[in-house]
Design a protein around this motif. Sequence first.
Motif, PDB file in Angstrom:
ATOM      1  N   ARG A 282       0.760  -1.253  -0.381  1.00  0.00           N
ATOM      2  CA  ARG A 282       0.247   0.122   0.059  1.00  0.00           C
ATOM      3  C   ARG A 282       0.860   1.270  -0.204  1.00  0.00           C
ATOM      4  NH1 ARG A 282      -3.528  -0.380   5.367  1.00  0.00           N
ATOM      5  NH2 ARG A 282      -3.777  -2.434   4.406  1.00  0.00           N
ATOM      6  N   LEU A 283       0.205   2.594  -0.387  1.00  0.00           N
ATOM      7  CA  LEU A 283       1.383   3.600  -0.875  1.00  0.00           C
ATOM      8  C   LEU A 283       0.527   4.504   0.414  1.00  0.00           C
ATOM      9  CD1 LEU A 283       1.472   3.415  -4.131  1.00  0.00           C
ATOM     10  CD2 LEU A 283       3.443   2.983  -2.340  1.00  0.00           C
ATOM     11  N   TRP A 284      -0.386   4.347   0.828  1.00  0.00           N
ATOM     12  CA  TRP A 284      -1.104   4.959   2.056  1.00  0.00           C
ATOM     13  C   TRP A 284      -1.332   4.628   2.812  1.00  0.00           C
ATOM     14  CZ3 TRP A 284      -6.359   7.921  -1.710  1.00  0.00           C
ATOM     15  CH2 TRP A 284      -5.958   8.446  -2.229  1.00  0.00           C
ATOM     16  N   PRO A 285      -1.587   4.939   4.580  1.00  0.00           N
ATOM     17  CA  PRO A 285      -2.238   4.143   5.185  1.00  0.00           C
ATOM     18  C   PRO A 285      -3.467   3.306   4.971  1.00  0.00           C
ATOM     19  CG  PRO A 285      -1.750   6.077   6.015  1.00  0.00           C
ATOM     20  CD  PRO A 285      -1.533   6.399   4.272  1.00  0.00           C
ATOM     21  N   ALA A 286      -4.251   4.299   4.819  1.00  0.00           N
ATOM     22  CA  ALA A 286      -5.559   2.798   4.055  1.00  0.00           C
ATOM     23  C   ALA A 286      -6.875   3.445   3.579  1.00  0.00           C
ATOM     24  CB  ALA A 286      -6.569   3.077   5.576  1.00  0.00           C
ATOM     25  N   PRO A 287      -6.860   2.931   2.695  1.00  0.00           N
ATOM     26  CA  PRO A 287      -8.866   3.231   1.879  1.00  0.00           C
ATOM     27  C   PRO A 287      -8.891   4.144   2.493  1.00  0.00           C
ATOM     28  CG  PRO A 287      -8.530   0.578   1.999  1.00  0.00           C
ATOM     29  CD  PRO A 287      -7.927   0.955   2.891  1.00  0.00           C
ATOM     30  N   ARG A 288      -9.235   5.588   1.693  1.00  0.00           N
ATOM     31  CA  ARG A 288     -10.482   6.251   1.925  1.00  0.00           C
ATOM     32  C   ARG A 288     -11.368   6.521   0.748  1.00  0.00           C
ATOM     33  NH1 ARG A 288      -5.494  11.078  -0.176  1.00  0.00           N
ATOM     34  NH2 ARG A 288      -3.722  10.305   1.779  1.00  0.00           N
ATOM     35  N   SER A 289     -12.493   7.180   1.515  1.00  0.00           N
ATOM     36  CA  SER A 289     -13.904   7.150   0.365  1.00  0.00           C
ATOM     37  C   SER A 289     -13.994   8.574   0.401  1.00  0.00           C
ATOM     38  CB  SER A 289     -14.652   6.875   1.601  1.00  0.00           C
ATOM     39  OG  SER A 289     -16.226   6.956   0.819  1.00  0.00           O
ATOM     40  N   ALA A 290     -14.721   9.008  -0.642  1.00  0.00           N
ATOM     41  CA  ALA A 290     -15.440  10.414  -0.860  1.00  0.00           C
ATOM     42  C   ALA A 290     -16.121  10.030  -1.929  1.00  0.00           C
ATOM     43  CB  ALA A 290     -13.670  11.505  -1.306  1.00  0.00           C
ATOM     44  N   GLY A 291     -17.706  11.188  -1.188  1.00  0.00           N
ATOM     45  CA  GLY A 291     -18.533  10.878  -2.054  1.00  0.00           C
ATOM     46  C   GLY A 291     -19.486   9.995  -1.633  1.00  0.00           C
ATOM     47  N   GLY A 292     -18.748   8.601  -1.387  1.00  0.00           N
ATOM     48  CA  GLY A 292     -18.811   7.158  -1.505  1.00  0.00           C
ATOM     49  C   GLY A 292     -18.441   6.626  -2.438  1.00  0.00           C
ATOM     50  N   ILE A 293     -17.538   7.161  -2.920  1.00  0.00           N
ATOM     51  CA  ILE A 293     -16.368   6.209  -3.814  1.00  0.00           C
ATOM     52  C   ILE A 293     -15.231   5.892  -3.119  1.00  0.00           C
ATOM     53  CG2 ILE A 293     -14.640   6.753  -5.868  1.00  0.00           C
ATOM     54  CD1 ILE A 293     -17.266   8.299  -6.495  1.00  0.00           C
ATOM     55  N   GLY A 294     -14.840   4.182  -2.749  1.00  0.00           N
ATOM     56  CA  GLY A 294     -13.374   4.173  -2.476  1.00  0.00           C
ATOM     57  C   GLY A 294     -12.068   4.676  -3.075  1.00  0.00           C
ATOM     58  N   ASN A 295     -11.084   4.444  -2.395  1.00  0.00           N
ATOM     59  CA  ASN A 295      -9.511   4.194  -3.341  1.00  0.00           C
ATOM     60  C   ASN A 295      -9.041   4.243  -2.468  1.00  0.00           C
ATOM     61  OD1 ASN A 295      -9.551   7.025  -3.572  1.00  0.00           O
ATOM     62  ND2 ASN A 295      -8.149   7.100  -4.575  1.00  0.00           N
ATOM     63  N   VAL A 296      -7.673   3.547  -3.267  1.00  0.00           N
ATOM     64  CA  VAL A 296      -6.329   3.555  -2.351  1.00  0.00           C
ATOM     65  C   VAL A 296      -5.741   3.211  -3.362  1.00  0.00           C
ATOM     66  CG1 VAL A 296      -6.018   0.784  -2.076  1.00  0.00           C
ATOM     67  CG2 VAL A 296      -5.302   2.574  -0.526  1.00  0.00           C
ATOM     68  N   TYR A 297      -4.254   3.570  -2.913  1.00  0.00           N
ATOM     69  CA  TYR A 297      -2.754   3.564  -3.925  1.00  0.00           C
ATOM     70  C   TYR A 297      -2.168   2.495  -3.652  1.00  0.00           C
ATOM     71  CZ  TYR A 297      -4.302   7.412  -6.725  1.00  0.00           C
ATOM     72  OH  TYR A 297      -5.084   7.974  -7.733  1.00  0.00           O
ATOM     73  N   VAL A 298      -1.977   1.340  -4.504  1.00  0.00           N
ATOM     74  CA  VAL A 298      -0.919   0.303  -4.109  1.00  0.00           C
ATOM     75  C   VAL A 298       0.008  -0.029  -4.964  1.00  0.00           C
ATOM     76  CG1 VAL A 298      -2.577  -0.961  -3.014  1.00  0.00           C
ATOM     77  CG2 VAL A 298      -2.312  -1.190  -4.800  1.00  0.00           C
ATOM     78  N   ALA A 299       0.548  -0.337  -4.845  1.00  0.00           N
ATOM     79  CA  ALA A 299       2.482  -0.943  -5.557  1.00  0.00           C
ATOM     80  C   ALA A 299       2.435  -2.012  -6.222  1.00  0.00           C
ATOM     81  CB  ALA A 299       4.068  -0.190  -5.383  1.00  0.00           C
ATOM     82  N   ASP A 300       2.868  -2.528  -7.448  1.00  0.00           N
ATOM     83  CA  ASP A 300       2.775  -4.117  -7.986  1.00  0.00           C
ATOM     84  C   ASP A 300       3.888  -4.187  -7.370  1.00  0.00           C
ATOM     85  OD1 ASP A 300       4.212  -3.575  -9.857  1.00  0.00           O
ATOM     86  OD2 ASP A 300       3.372  -3.763 -11.185  1.00  0.00           O
ATOM     87  N   PRO A 301       4.592  -5.156  -6.939  1.00  0.00           N
ATOM     88  CA  PRO A 301       6.083  -6.060  -7.088  1.00  0.00           C
ATOM     89  C   PRO A 301       7.187  -5.354  -7.383  1.00  0.00           C
ATOM     90  CG  PRO A 301       4.708  -7.994  -7.033  1.00  0.00           C
ATOM     91  CD  PRO A 301       3.855  -6.685  -7.732  1.00  0.00           C
TER      92      PRO A 301
END
Length: 167
Positions: A111-130
């Motif tokens: 993960r690139l953020w500590p936890a998923p975020r939600s704004a306006g009912g839309i959830g997202n999170v940034y991650v990195a692949d290997p």
Amino acid sequence: MTAAFHHVGLATDDIERATAFYVDALGGRILTRPLLEWAIASEVMGGPAGTRFRHCLVGFDGGALELFEFVGPDMPDWARRRDERRLPHLAMRVDDVDAALERVERAGGRRLWPAPRSAGGIGNVYVADPDGNVLELIDAAIEAIAAATIAAAPESDPRIGRERDRG
């Protein structure tokens, strides 16, 4: 004319590991096994004569990833510099951001953020692949993202420019 998303190409240092990641973490389907390409490698990838790479396709609803791994010492200069090898990010729609994040981490991503975020009912999170390629896991259709963006920033509405152009 019809245009639709087809595929995105990502470089990897280990094509088997990358394929397993996208299958295990995000439910991709192996469309083609890795194939060695040399006939068009220098022209397509911008490398010196002798450039070779392996590539395969991993399918998702609405498109695919083409993963490629350079083989041998001959490769384009950009492929040697990791900071220039990736897209700014690739967004993947998932049903459940939290569950997808767990699968990503189990499959070797981070993960690139500590936890998923939600704004306006839309959830997202940034991650990195290997390989360090940045992915955004998001749980809404692109139309919902556009509507939320316009609601938050009305000046982003494409109809505003068209109305002004007609007036």
